[in-house]
Design a protein around this motif. Structure first.
Motif, PDB file in Angstrom:
ATOM      1  N   GLN A   6       0.749  -1.257  -0.119  1.00 19.47           N
ATOM      2  CA  GLN A   6      -0.112  -0.127  -0.052  1.00 19.47           C
ATOM      3  C   GLN A   6       0.764   1.139  -0.044  1.00 19.47           C
ATOM      4  O   GLN A   6       0.473   2.059  -0.693  1.00 19.47           O
ATOM      5  N   LEU A   7       1.755   1.192   0.822  1.00 15.89           N
ATOM      6  CA  LEU A   7       2.842   2.416   0.891  1.00 15.89           C
ATOM      7  C   LEU A   7       3.526   2.585  -0.477  1.00 15.89           C
ATOM      8  O   LEU A   7       3.767   3.500  -1.258  1.00 15.89           O
ATOM      9  N   PHE A   8       3.914   1.341  -1.038  1.00 16.76           N
ATOM     10  CA  PHE A   8       4.573   1.496  -2.409  1.00 16.76           C
ATOM     11  C   PHE A   8       3.832   1.967  -3.358  1.00 16.76           C
ATOM     12  O   PHE A   8       4.059   3.005  -4.124  1.00 16.76           O
ATOM     13  N   GLU A   9       2.518   1.476  -3.307  1.00 13.69           N
ATOM     14  CA  GLU A   9       1.403   1.975  -4.651  1.00 13.69           C
ATOM     15  C   GLU A   9       1.229   3.660  -4.458  1.00 13.69           C
ATOM     16  O   GLU A   9       1.050   4.283  -5.276  1.00 13.69           O
ATOM     17  N   ALA A  13       2.260   6.340  -6.938  1.00 10.92           N
ATOM     18  CA  ALA A  13       1.381   7.451  -7.604  1.00 10.92           C
ATOM     19  C   ALA A  13       1.690   8.857  -7.200  1.00 10.92           C
ATOM     20  O   ALA A  13       1.620   9.724  -7.996  1.00 10.92           O
ATOM     21  N   ALA A  14       2.241   9.055  -6.042  1.00  9.82           N
ATOM     22  CA  ALA A  14       2.745  10.470  -5.702  1.00  9.82           C
ATOM     23  C   ALA A  14       3.713  10.945  -6.523  1.00  9.82           C
ATOM     24  O   ALA A  14       3.889  12.052  -7.147  1.00  9.82           O
ATOM     25  N   ARG A  15       4.715  10.057  -6.801  1.00 10.93           N
ATOM     26  CA  ARG A  15       5.905  10.156  -7.624  1.00 10.93           C
ATOM     27  C   ARG A  15       5.424  10.813  -9.152  1.00 10.93           C
ATOM     28  O   ARG A  15       6.137  11.511  -9.537  1.00 10.93           O
ATOM     29  N   ALA A  29       6.746   9.780  -1.688  1.00 12.52           N
ATOM     30  CA  ALA A  29       6.887   9.450  -0.248  1.00 12.52           C
ATOM     31  C   ALA A  29       5.596   9.160   0.064  1.00 12.52           C
ATOM     32  O   ALA A  29       4.504   9.803  -0.128  1.00 12.52           O
ATOM     33  N   ALA A  30       5.527   8.125   0.942  1.00 12.34           N
ATOM     34  CA  ALA A  30       4.090   7.827   1.437  1.00 12.34           C
ATOM     35  C   ALA A  30       4.496   7.552   2.970  1.00 12.34           C
ATOM     36  O   ALA A  30       5.343   6.811   3.399  1.00 12.34           O
TER      37      ALA A  30
END
Ligand SMILES: [Zn+2]
Length: 131
Positions: A6-9, A13-15, A29-30
């Motif tokens: 979840q953090l990775f996805e 998406a933010a990137r 970053a998440a």
């Protein structure tokens, strides 16, 4: 989906929304907060280079705005062999994360390494007044 996935996805998406026309080095970053919120940030460059902000700093600002002050887990993603947080961001993370909080570092495909905040920033600065 696992918590790390979840953090990775979310970070990926933010990137994708990063503003990096000068370096073309996009970072996401998440942050998972103690309150269970998933909060993201991306780097935002500026023509006056030092005025740009890192993805971690943007995520921390969004976290504060969301009413959260404690990071439970974090992930940083960039298209590099090991896109670790810069020195300034390590200190920013320390402000809101205990020494054992894990910060995952990912390239565009997977988590490459995971560090604790204490590993990223040994002997980080702390004011005595802080409780
Ligand atoms: Zn930084």
């Amino acid at each position: 989906m696992s918590r790390v996935d979840q953090l990775f996805e979310a970070a990926k998406a933010a990137r994708a929304r990063a503003y990096a026309p000068y370096s073309n080095f996009k970072v996401g970053a998440a942050l998972l907060t103690k309150g269970g919120k998933l909060i993201t940030g991306c780097n935002v460059e500026n023509a006056a280079f030092p005025e740009g902000v890192c993805a971690e700093g943007g995520a921390i600002s969004a976290m504060i705005l969301a009413g959260e002050t404690e990071i439970a887990e974090a992930l940083v993603i960039g298209d590099a062999a090991l896109c670790t947080p810069c020195g300034g961001c390590r200190q920013k993370l320390k402000e809101f994360a205990g020494p054992d909080v894990v910060v995952h570092v990912a390239d565009l495909n997977e988590v490459k390494r995971s560090f604790t905040v204490a590993e990223l920033l040994p002997a980080g600065f702390e004011l005595n007044e802080k409780d």
